[in-house]
Motif scaffolding. Structure first.
Motif, PDB file in Angstrom:
ATOM      1  N   TRP A 236     -12.200  10.902 -59.122  1.00  9.57           N
ATOM      2  CA  TRP A 236     -12.280  10.637 -57.756  1.00  9.57           C
ATOM      3  C   TRP A 236     -11.916   9.066 -57.713  1.00  9.57           C
ATOM      4  CZ3 TRP A 236     -12.567  14.895 -55.266  1.00  9.57           C
ATOM      5  CH2 TRP A 236     -12.962  15.953 -55.620  1.00  9.57           C
ATOM      6  N   ARG A 237     -12.283   8.198 -58.660  1.00 13.17           N
ATOM      7  CA  ARG A 237     -11.873   6.810 -58.536  1.00 13.17           C
ATOM      8  C   ARG A 237     -10.384   6.632 -58.447  1.00 13.17           C
ATOM      9  NH1 ARG A 237     -14.735   3.232 -63.036  1.00 13.17           N
ATOM     10  NH2 ARG A 237     -13.235   1.546 -61.788  1.00 13.17           N
ATOM     11  N   ILE A 238      -9.759   7.140 -59.204  1.00 14.40           N
ATOM     12  CA  ILE A 238      -8.269   7.105 -59.201  1.00 14.40           C
ATOM     13  C   ILE A 238      -7.628   7.650 -57.917  1.00 14.40           C
ATOM     14  CG2 ILE A 238      -6.309   7.853 -60.407  1.00 14.40           C
ATOM     15  CD1 ILE A 238      -7.478   7.573 -63.100  1.00 14.40           C
ATOM     16  N   LYS A 239      -8.302   8.843 -57.463  1.00 12.38           N
ATOM     17  CA  LYS A 239      -7.663   9.114 -56.163  1.00 12.38           C
ATOM     18  C   LYS A 239      -7.989   8.327 -54.813  1.00 12.38           C
ATOM     19  CE  LYS A 239      -7.804  13.111 -52.947  1.00 12.38           C
ATOM     20  NZ  LYS A 239      -7.468  14.479 -52.917  1.00 12.38           N
ATOM     21  N   GLU A 240      -9.223   7.630 -54.690  1.00 13.36           N
ATOM     22  CA  GLU A 240      -9.570   6.533 -53.820  1.00 13.36           C
ATOM     23  C   GLU A 240      -8.804   5.402 -54.079  1.00 13.36           C
ATOM     24  OE1 GLU A 240     -13.684   5.554 -54.401  1.00 13.36           O
ATOM     25  OE2 GLU A 240     -13.630   4.232 -52.621  1.00 13.36           O
ATOM     26  N   GLU A 241      -8.618   5.054 -55.275  1.00 16.51           N
ATOM     27  CA  GLU A 241      -7.659   3.787 -55.142  1.00 16.51           C
ATOM     28  C   GLU A 241      -6.242   4.049 -55.077  1.00 16.51           C
ATOM     29  OE1 GLU A 241     -10.596   1.182 -58.313  1.00 16.51           O
ATOM     30  OE2 GLU A 241      -8.620   0.485 -57.753  1.00 16.51           O
ATOM     31  N   ALA A 248       0.847   9.181 -50.565  1.00 19.34           N
ATOM     32  CA  ALA A 248       1.168  10.030 -49.707  1.00 19.34           C
ATOM     33  C   ALA A 248       0.273  11.331 -49.989  1.00 19.34           C
ATOM     34  CB  ALA A 248       2.541  10.449 -49.534  1.00 19.34           C
ATOM     35  N   GLY A 249      -0.277  11.286 -51.038  1.00 20.88           N
ATOM     36  CA  GLY A 249      -1.053  12.266 -51.581  1.00 20.88           C
ATOM     37  C   GLY A 249      -1.698  12.470 -53.020  1.00 20.88           C
ATOM     38  N   VAL A 250      -2.664  12.810 -53.282  1.00 20.05           N
ATOM     39  CA  VAL A 250      -3.130  12.685 -54.549  1.00 20.05           C
ATOM     40  C   VAL A 250      -4.045  14.079 -54.812  1.00 20.05           C
ATOM     41  CG1 VAL A 250      -4.510  11.443 -56.252  1.00 20.05           C
ATOM     42  CG2 VAL A 250      -3.709  10.206 -54.461  1.00 20.05           C
ATOM     43  N   CYS A 251      -3.791  14.698 -56.325  1.00 25.08           N
ATOM     44  CA  CYS A 251      -4.478  15.868 -56.488  1.00 25.08           C
ATOM     45  C   CYS A 251      -4.781  15.774 -58.069  1.00 25.08           C
ATOM     46  CB  CYS A 251      -3.995  17.030 -55.862  1.00 25.08           C
ATOM     47  SG  CYS A 251      -2.074  17.454 -56.634  1.00 25.08           S
ATOM     48  N   VAL A 252      -5.512  16.720 -58.477  1.00 28.87           N
ATOM     49  CA  VAL A 252      -5.597  17.004 -59.745  1.00 28.87           C
ATOM     50  C   VAL A 252      -4.116  18.084 -60.080  1.00 28.87           C
ATOM     51  CG1 VAL A 252      -6.729  18.534 -61.802  1.00 28.87           C
ATOM     52  CG2 VAL A 252      -7.930  17.150 -59.983  1.00 28.87           C
ATOM     53  N   VAL A 261       0.460  12.141 -58.319  1.00 35.73           N
ATOM     54  CA  VAL A 261       0.519  11.380 -56.931  1.00 35.73           C
ATOM     55  C   VAL A 261       1.753  11.601 -56.105  1.00 35.73           C
ATOM     56  CG1 VAL A 261       0.509   9.068 -56.117  1.00 35.73           C
ATOM     57  CG2 VAL A 261      -1.018   9.668 -57.806  1.00 35.73           C
ATOM     58  N   ILE A 262       1.747  12.005 -54.937  1.00 36.14           N
ATOM     59  CA  ILE A 262       2.941  11.956 -54.325  1.00 36.14           C
ATOM     60  C   ILE A 262       3.218  10.830 -53.457  1.00 36.14           C
ATOM     61  CG2 ILE A 262       4.342  13.236 -52.408  1.00 36.14           C
ATOM     62  CD1 ILE A 262       3.165  15.701 -53.318  1.00 36.14           C
ATOM     63  N   PHE A 263       4.447  10.031 -53.660  1.00 37.60           N
ATOM     64  CA  PHE A 263       4.543   8.686 -53.170  1.00 37.60           C
ATOM     65  C   PHE A 263       6.000   8.566 -52.278  1.00 37.60           C
ATOM     66  CE2 PHE A 263       7.452   6.772 -56.003  1.00 37.60           C
ATOM     67  CZ  PHE A 263       7.545   7.555 -56.969  1.00 37.60           C
ATOM     68  N   ASP A 264       5.822   7.439 -51.559  1.00 36.48           N
ATOM     69  CA  ASP A 264       7.017   7.327 -50.746  1.00 36.48           C
ATOM     70  C   ASP A 264       7.512   5.652 -50.947  1.00 36.48           C
ATOM     71  OD1 ASP A 264       5.779   7.942 -47.617  1.00 36.48           O
ATOM     72  OD2 ASP A 264       5.413   6.239 -48.874  1.00 36.48           O
ATOM     73  N   GLU A 265       8.152   5.248 -49.907  1.00 38.33           N
ATOM     74  CA  GLU A 265       8.691   3.678 -49.992  1.00 38.33           C
ATOM     75  C   GLU A 265       7.511   2.873 -49.597  1.00 38.33           C
ATOM     76  OE1 GLU A 265       8.780   4.688 -45.790  1.00 38.33           O
ATOM     77  OE2 GLU A 265       9.452   5.890 -47.598  1.00 38.33           O
TER      78      GLU A 265
END
Ligand SMILES: Nc1ncnc2c1ncn2[C@@H]1O[C@H](COP(=O)(O)OP(=O)(O)OP(=O)(O)O)[C@@H](O)[C@H]1O
Ligand SMILES: N[C@@H](CCO)C(=O)O
Length: 307
Positions: A236-241, A248-252, A261-265
């Motif tokens: 939960w701490r890693i997700k929040e940060e 763009a999105g975070v899940c287990v 972690v889904i990311f973009d530019e």
């Protein structure tokens, strides 16, 4: 003696609210499985069970031979490139690679959904359940939705703006998915079901359209992830940060402990890597981070190609 090799990639299942429904194959890691005919069916591997029915690859291939009434004795060589017990679809990838290679060797011409049907039987060896999500992603590649117990599988287009970061804690636990599945509630409140279903729709629409706000909202789950929190208290701490650093999105990832972690530019990916490493260090764990893109499906390797 002819040998056929197949490659199958790592995957992250669930993607938040898509428990046993959604999964994403990524280029983080891959297994290579080679199959040839022999005097008796045997497994050649290290670090994972060598008993046929205790190994997802052996169990999946024997399920296939039995179902199709094919008489064959197969030697199955597994090169484990996907670390196991970490939520990266390692057990599923071996099963998919083995079924794909065996189908090619024996001229069975299995469809993707038939490969999934047999490979998911292999998952019983690792988690006690024939969950189809990881094997569907490893078979078809990209992001997939399992639409019925058939299994009916369809690919979900992933917008080209999105890339993936896997945060892999140094915490391998034997039988992790079997334990994680035992923690999932057997009954839920209707309100939780409705909110999670809305998120599932948002997630799929955001992932394919590139709408990062839909994706961010969609990749949240108030049913399965919270029930499994004791297995990954750092999540939960890693997700929040990560969200604060514009992920763009975070899940287990699957049954964890890895995090997708889904990311973009717009995302500060390096910042997320640093913060996640620091948080995991405070839990006494090492961290491995891998940046990846959407992977293709399981593929037969042409002889002589050195990868
Ligand atoms: N071919 C295989 N590859 C990897 N693990 C296997 C295989 N066959 C059996 N296993 C067992 O399955 C367990 C790992 O599977 P598990 O489902 O717990 O994790 P995972 O597949 O790596 O991640 P997840 O399923 O959460 O994405 C280990 O106990 C391992 O010994
Ligand atoms: N849907 C499965 C995936 C395991 O990788 C679970 O969460 O138990």
């Amino acid at each position: 003696m002819r040998s056929v090799s197949a490659v199958a990639f790592s995957s992250s299942a669930n993607l938040g609210p898509g428990y046993d429904i959604l999964a994403l194959a990524h280029t983080s890691f891959f297994d290579r499985v080679s199959v040839r005919e022999g005097s008796r069916t045997r497994l050649f591997c290290t670090g994972i069970p060598q008993e046929i029915e205790s190994n997802t690859a052996g169990r999946a291939v024997t399920a296939m031979l039995r179902a199709l009434d094919v008489r064959a004795e197969l030697e199955i060589h597994i090169e484990k490139g996907i670390p196991y017990g970490l939520g990266l679809g390692s057990s599923g990838a071996s099963a998919v690679g083995a079924v794909t290679a065996a189908s090619e060797l024996l001229g069975l011409s299995l469809s993707g959904e038939e490969i999934v049907r047999f490979a998911m039987q292999g998952e019983v060896a690792s988690s006690g359940a024939a969950h189809p999500d990881n094997v569907a992603a490893a078979t078809f590649g990209g992001a997939v939705a399992v639409l019925s117990d058939g299994p009916v599988v369809r690919r979900i287009p992933v917008h080209s703006a999105f890339r993936f970061l896997l945060i892999v804690p140094g915490q391998q636990r034997e039988g992790k998915t079997r334990l994680a599945r035992s923690l999932v509630p057997r009954a839920i409140e209707t309100g939780k079901y409705v909110r999670n279903s809305r998120r599932l729709a948002s997630l799929i629409l955001g992932l394919s359209s590139g709408d990062r706000e839909l994706l961010r909202e969609g990749m949240n789950d108030e049913i399965v992830e919270p029930s499994r929190s004791p297995l990954f208290p750092f999540y939960w701490r890693i997700k929040e940060e990560a969200l604060a650093l514009n992920a763009a999105g975070v899940c287990v990832s699957g049954a964890g402990p890895s995090i997708l972690v889904i990311f973009d530019e717009r995302t500060d990916v390096s910042g997320i890597e640093r913060r996640a490493t620091s948080i995991l260090e405070s839990f006494g764990m090492s961290t491995r981070t891998v940046r990846a893109v959407s992977a293709g499906g399981a593929a037969i390797e042409e002889p002589g190609i050195v990868s």
